[in-house]
Each structure stands twice: as C-alpha cells, then as structure tokens.
Design a protein around this motif. Structure first.
Motif, PDB file in Angstrom:
ATOM      1  N   HIS A   1      43.528   7.294  93.725  1.00 55.27           N
ATOM      2  CA  HIS A   1      44.211   6.009  93.766  1.00 55.27           C
ATOM      3  C   HIS A   1      45.549   6.219  94.478  1.00 55.27           C
ATOM      4  O   HIS A   1      46.251   7.197  94.209  1.00 55.27           O
ATOM      5  CB  HIS A   1      44.445   5.483  92.352  1.00 55.27           C
ATOM      6  CG  HIS A   1      43.186   5.243  91.585  1.00 55.27           C
ATOM      7  ND1 HIS A   1      42.439   4.090  91.703  1.00 55.27           N
ATOM      8  CD2 HIS A   1      42.522   6.019  90.696  1.00 55.27           C
ATOM      9  CE1 HIS A   1      41.395   4.157  90.926  1.00 55.27           C
ATOM     10  NE2 HIS A   1      41.407   5.311  90.294  1.00 55.27           N
ATOM     11  N   GLY A   2      45.906   5.355  95.385  1.00 51.30           N
ATOM     12  CA  GLY A   2      47.164   5.485  96.110  1.00 51.30           C
ATOM     13  C   GLY A   2      48.256   4.629  95.496  1.00 51.30           C
ATOM     14  O   GLY A   2      48.008   3.498  95.077  1.00 51.30           O
ATOM     15  N   LEU A   3      49.457   5.170  95.429  1.00 51.46           N
ATOM     16  CA  LEU A   3      50.583   4.440  94.869  1.00 51.46           C
ATOM     17  C   LEU A   3      51.845   4.817  95.631  1.00 51.46           C
ATOM     18  O   LEU A   3      52.267   5.981  95.623  1.00 51.46           O
ATOM     19  CB  LEU A   3      50.743   4.764  93.380  1.00 51.46           C
ATOM     20  CG  LEU A   3      51.871   4.061  92.627  1.00 51.46           C
ATOM     21  CD1 LEU A   3      51.698   2.553  92.688  1.00 51.46           C
ATOM     22  CD2 LEU A   3      51.909   4.531  91.172  1.00 51.46           C
ATOM     23  N   CYS A   4      52.448   3.846  96.291  1.00 49.54           N
ATOM     24  CA  CYS A   4      53.696   4.074  97.015  1.00 49.54           C
ATOM     25  C   CYS A   4      54.857   3.771  96.070  1.00 49.54           C
ATOM     26  O   CYS A   4      55.058   2.621  95.669  1.00 49.54           O
ATOM     27  CB  CYS A   4      53.782   3.193  98.258  1.00 49.54           C
ATOM     28  SG  CYS A   4      55.249   3.520  99.276  1.00 49.54           S
ATOM     29  N   ALA A   5      55.597   4.807  95.691  1.00 49.83           N
ATOM     30  CA  ALA A   5      56.675   4.638  94.722  1.00 49.83           C
ATOM     31  C   ALA A   5      57.621   5.825  94.806  1.00 49.83           C
ATOM     32  O   ALA A   5      57.282   6.885  95.349  1.00 49.83           O
ATOM     33  CB  ALA A   5      56.118   4.494  93.304  1.00 49.83           C
ATOM     34  N   ASP A   6      58.800   5.647  94.248  1.00 47.44           N
ATOM     35  CA  ASP A   6      59.831   6.680  94.213  1.00 47.44           C
ATOM     36  C   ASP A   6      59.686   7.479  92.921  1.00 47.44           C
ATOM     37  O   ASP A   6      59.521   6.905  91.840  1.00 47.44           O
ATOM     38  CB  ASP A   6      61.211   6.014  94.265  1.00 47.44           C
ATOM     39  CG  ASP A   6      62.329   7.002  94.553  1.00 47.44           C
ATOM     40  OD1 ASP A   6      62.267   8.137  94.045  1.00 47.44           O
ATOM     41  OD2 ASP A   6      63.283   6.636  95.257  1.00 47.44           O
ATOM     42  N   LEU A   7      59.775   8.794  93.021  1.00 49.41           N
ATOM     43  CA  LEU A   7      59.630   9.632  91.828  1.00 49.41           C
ATOM     44  C   LEU A   7      60.740   9.408  90.804  1.00 49.41           C
ATOM     45  O   LEU A   7      60.613   9.790  89.640  1.00 49.41           O
ATOM     46  CB  LEU A   7      59.545  11.107  92.213  1.00 49.41           C
ATOM     47  CG  LEU A   7      60.625  11.757  93.089  1.00 49.41           C
ATOM     48  CD1 LEU A   7      61.917  12.004  92.339  1.00 49.41           C
ATOM     49  CD2 LEU A   7      60.096  13.069  93.663  1.00 49.41           C
ATOM     50  N   GLU A   8      61.834   8.786  91.222  1.00 48.72           N
ATOM     51  CA  GLU A   8      62.926   8.520  90.289  1.00 48.72           C
ATOM     52  C   GLU A   8      62.708   7.237  89.489  1.00 48.72           C
ATOM     53  O   GLU A   8      63.411   6.991  88.504  1.00 48.72           O
ATOM     54  CB  GLU A   8      64.254   8.430  91.049  1.00 48.72           C
ATOM     55  CG  GLU A   8      64.631   9.736  91.730  1.00 48.72           C
ATOM     56  CD  GLU A   8      65.959   9.643  92.453  1.00 48.72           C
ATOM     57  OE1 GLU A   8      66.902   9.048  91.896  1.00 48.72           O
ATOM     58  OE2 GLU A   8      66.067  10.164  93.581  1.00 48.72           O
ATOM     59  N   GLN A   9      61.737   6.419  89.907  1.00 47.56           N
ATOM     60  CA  GLN A   9      61.423   5.174  89.204  1.00 47.56           C
ATOM     61  C   GLN A   9      59.914   4.971  89.248  1.00 47.56           C
ATOM     62  O   GLN A   9      59.397   4.193  90.045  1.00 47.56           O
ATOM     63  CB  GLN A   9      62.155   3.985  89.835  1.00 47.56           C
ATOM     64  CG  GLN A   9      63.674   4.059  89.705  1.00 47.56           C
ATOM     65  CD  GLN A   9      64.361   2.881  90.363  1.00 47.56           C
ATOM     66  OE1 GLN A   9      64.111   2.561  91.521  1.00 47.56           O
ATOM     67  NE2 GLN A   9      65.237   2.218  89.621  1.00 47.56           N
ATOM     68  N   LEU A  10      59.203   5.630  88.365  1.00 47.68           N
ATOM     69  CA  LEU A  10      57.748   5.583  88.371  1.00 47.68           C
ATOM     70  C   LEU A  10      57.250   4.261  87.791  1.00 47.68           C
ATOM     71  O   LEU A  10      57.595   3.916  86.657  1.00 47.68           O
ATOM     72  CB  LEU A  10      57.188   6.740  87.552  1.00 47.68           C
ATOM     73  CG  LEU A  10      57.546   8.152  88.035  1.00 47.68           C
ATOM     74  CD1 LEU A  10      57.009   9.192  87.059  1.00 47.68           C
ATOM     75  CD2 LEU A  10      57.004   8.395  89.438  1.00 47.68           C
ATOM     76  N   PRO A  11      56.435   3.515  88.529  1.00 44.22           N
ATOM     77  CA  PRO A  11      55.894   2.247  88.020  1.00 44.22           C
ATOM     78  C   PRO A  11      54.688   2.483  87.131  1.00 44.22           C
ATOM     79  O   PRO A  11      53.584   1.970  87.366  1.00 44.22           O
ATOM     80  CB  PRO A  11      55.518   1.499  89.312  1.00 44.22           C
ATOM     81  CG  PRO A  11      55.146   2.583  90.266  1.00 44.22           C
ATOM     82  CD  PRO A  11      56.048   3.754  89.937  1.00 44.22           C
ATOM     83  N   LEU A  12      54.898   3.295  86.109  1.00 46.42           N
ATOM     84  CA  LEU A  12      53.823   3.684  85.191  1.00 46.42           C
ATOM     85  C   LEU A  12      54.281   3.454  83.757  1.00 46.42           C
ATOM     86  O   LEU A  12      55.476   3.580  83.440  1.00 46.42           O
ATOM     87  CB  LEU A  12      53.464   5.160  85.386  1.00 46.42           C
ATOM     88  CG  LEU A  12      52.962   5.558  86.793  1.00 46.42           C
ATOM     89  CD1 LEU A  12      52.932   7.065  86.935  1.00 46.42           C
ATOM     90  CD2 LEU A  12      51.585   4.964  87.045  1.00 46.42           C
ATOM     91  N   ALA A  13      53.337   3.139  82.886  1.00 47.92           N
ATOM     92  CA  ALA A  13      53.658   2.847  81.494  1.00 47.92           C
ATOM     93  C   ALA A  13      54.087   4.105  80.755  1.00 47.92           C
ATOM     94  O   ALA A  13      53.722   5.228  81.128  1.00 47.92           O
ATOM     95  CB  ALA A  13      52.452   2.219  80.803  1.00 47.92           C
ATOM     96  N   ASP A  14      54.849   3.909  79.698  1.00 51.20           N
ATOM     97  CA  ASP A  14      55.243   5.020  78.842  1.00 51.20           C
ATOM     98  C   ASP A  14      53.999   5.713  78.291  1.00 51.20           C
ATOM     99  O   ASP A  14      53.021   5.058  77.910  1.00 51.20           O
ATOM    100  CB  ASP A  14      56.085   4.526  77.664  1.00 51.20           C
ATOM    101  CG  ASP A  14      57.421   3.938  78.092  1.00 51.20           C
ATOM    102  OD1 ASP A  14      57.707   3.938  79.306  1.00 51.20           O
ATOM    103  OD2 ASP A  14      58.173   3.473  77.216  1.00 51.20           O
ATOM    104  N   HIS A  15      54.045   7.044  78.241  1.00 47.43           N
ATOM    105  CA  HIS A  15      52.999   7.837  77.597  1.00 47.43           C
ATOM    106  C   HIS A  15      51.604   7.478  78.111  1.00 47.43           C
ATOM    107  O   HIS A  15      50.669   7.284  77.340  1.00 47.43           O
ATOM    108  CB  HIS A  15      53.055   7.650  76.075  1.00 47.43           C
ATOM    109  CG  HIS A  15      54.440   7.665  75.505  1.00 47.43           C
ATOM    110  ND1 HIS A  15      55.329   8.698  75.737  1.00 47.43           N
ATOM    111  CD2 HIS A  15      55.098   6.768  74.738  1.00 47.43           C
ATOM    112  CE1 HIS A  15      56.472   8.434  75.121  1.00 47.43           C
ATOM    113  NE2 HIS A  15      56.371   7.267  74.521  1.00 47.43           N
TER     114      HIS A  15
END
Length: 286
Positions: free
Chosen positions: A93-107
């Motif tokens: 799965h591809g995801l364009c994002a910055d490692l300092e602000q991950l658009p991923l849910a907690d845990h």
C-alpha cells in the motif's frame, strides 16, 4: 537544520535514477532485515518509513506474505515507484506522508522498518515519539541511519574552499540512543559500522549522491550554482584522500532497534503523585 522542502524535492527528482545508484542503501537495508531472523514476530501491519522505491517493502512482503505492508515516503514519485514492481508477490500500500507526522491511528502498527530515512527528521525525539504512538504494545521499531562521519571527505574538502556546510547534518549514535530512551522505547540496541565506497574519479561519486537524492539539505547551505573555480578547488582538495588509485566515500552506518512494552497507563496528579488506571490493570491481568 534540515531543509525539509529541499530534501523532498531532491528525492522526488531522484525517483527514476535512485535504484541504479542505491547499492549502499540496498546493502544496509538487507543487513538490517536479516536481523529479523532472530526476532519472534508475526506482524499484521508493517510500515516501511522512508520507503524510497520500495526495496525494503518488497523484502518485507516476501518475509511476511500475510502482512499488510505500507510503503510510506514524503516524496510522492518515490511512493508511486514502489508500486511498479510487478515481480513481487503483491504490491505494498502506498502512502505519501512525513515521518514526523504519521497519518496512522494510535497503536495500529506491529512493525516499523526505516532504512536510511530518519536522518531527514528535523526533530528526532519527536519522530521517535510519533513512531511509538502508532506502534502496538510489544511492537518493534527497526532502522538504519547515518552518523556524523558520513561523507567526511566531502565535508573536509569543501572546508578548504569555503565556510558553508556542504553535507547534511547527521546525528551521533549516542544521541540516537538517548532519543529512543526519551521516547520511552524499551531495550534499545544501537551499533555502528563504517562502510567505504570507492571511485576512480570524483565525478561519478558526486553523480551517485545526486542520483539517490542525498543532496545537501542543510538550511545554511550556499544557495545558487557552484562556479567552476570553486568546483576545481574542491576537486583538488578531495584528491588528498586518494589511496591505491581510488577516491573513498565514507558512510557511518547506524543500526538500531527497540520495542514498545505493554505499559499500564499512568499519570501524575497536581501534587506529583503517580496514579495508575485500575481498569487498565484489570484488563492487563486477565
């Protein structure tokens, strides 16, 4: 300080040339992933942070075919490139994002792998805290990055020409370990090795650095084109490192991994006393 916009632009432009010049990145990525042989882990969700063109993503898909692998990079052309490898078992799965602000849910993640990427963070302690936020209890972070002796020949040669930084800043191994502890990772293990690439001439050495997008992203770098006179002076200064007929390019490679423990949530009240969530204790003991 890293100029994040400049770094993103450099990697975006390098997407098509990256694989031809990234022999070192592939090698250290492979060495990092081999350490998973000694880890008992059955991850459901894996994030390849700073995935580039997807070398590690492909290796993770092969190692964990039932896992969901996410190739995350801050340069969109790199993300798109990672999804073009038709010989893989499946595409990440591809995801364009910055490692300092991950658009991923907690845990929500079992394993974070990051090969040669966290050196582009502008705030390493906060980045590690962000990694810890998205990792599940008993989740694993595994990474490589570069230490301050990386490209030391370029740094020393340019120092004889001007007083501007010509190499992006790199964090010391001990500071990396301190940042992991500060983010409350458990059992951090950090080690380092020196790898030297050799070239017959300076031009292909510099071309490889450009091809992988590893331009000087220091915010205090000299803006504008490098004149012929200054470039000649730099070339002459670099020749002092020639040995055995070749020019060296040194890379200080740092390897690290750390765990997220199954912590019991707690907080301090206004008087500084530590209080533990009783319901959490009950859940963890059942």
């Amino acid at each position: 300080m890293i100029d994040k916009l400049q770094a993103r632009l450099s990697f975006s432009k390098a997407a098509d040339s990256y694989d031809e010049a990234a022999a070192l990145q592939r090698e250290i990525g492979q060495r990092m992933l081999e350490r998973l042989d000694y880890v008992k882990l059955k991850p459901e969700v894996i994030v390849d942070v700073g995935s580039g063109t997807g070398f590690c993503s492909g290796q993770l898909i092969k190692r964990y075919p039932k896992s969901q692998v996410i190739a995350l990079d801050f340069a969109l052309p790199m993300v798109m490139k990672s999804r073009t490898h038709r010989h893989w078992l499946k595409r990440p799965h591809g995801l364009c994002a910055d490692l300092e602000q991950l658009p991923l849910a907690d845990h929500s993640v079992d394993l974070i792998v990051s090969n040669a990427a966290i050196q582009w963070s502008t705030d390493l302690p906060s980045t590690f805290a962000e990694f810890k936020r998205v990792l599940k209890p008993n989740g694993l972070l595994m990474f490589t990055t570069f230490g301050p002796d990386t490209l030391k020949e370029i740094r020393q040669a340019w120092a004889e020409v001007d007083d501007k930084p010509h190499v992006s800043p790199f964090v010391d191994m001990h500071d990396v370990g301190d940042a992991l502890l500060g983010a409350r990772f458990a059992d951090p293990v950090i080690d380092m090795e020196m790898i030297t690439m050799t070239y017959s001439q300076l031009r292909p050495l510099m071309a490889d650095i450009k091809a992988i997008g590893a331009h000087n992203a220091n915010s205090e770098r000299r803006k504008g084109l490098t004149g012929k006179k200054r470039m000649h002076a730099f070339t002459q200064a670099y020749e002092q490192f020639r040995s055995g007929g070749v020019l060296p390019s040194t890379w200080e490679v740092i390897y690290g991994h750390a765990w997220v423990t199954d912590e019991i949530p707690q907080y301090q009240d206004d008087q500084g006393a530590t209080r533990i969530n009783v319901s959490a204790v009950r859940r963890s003991s059942t």
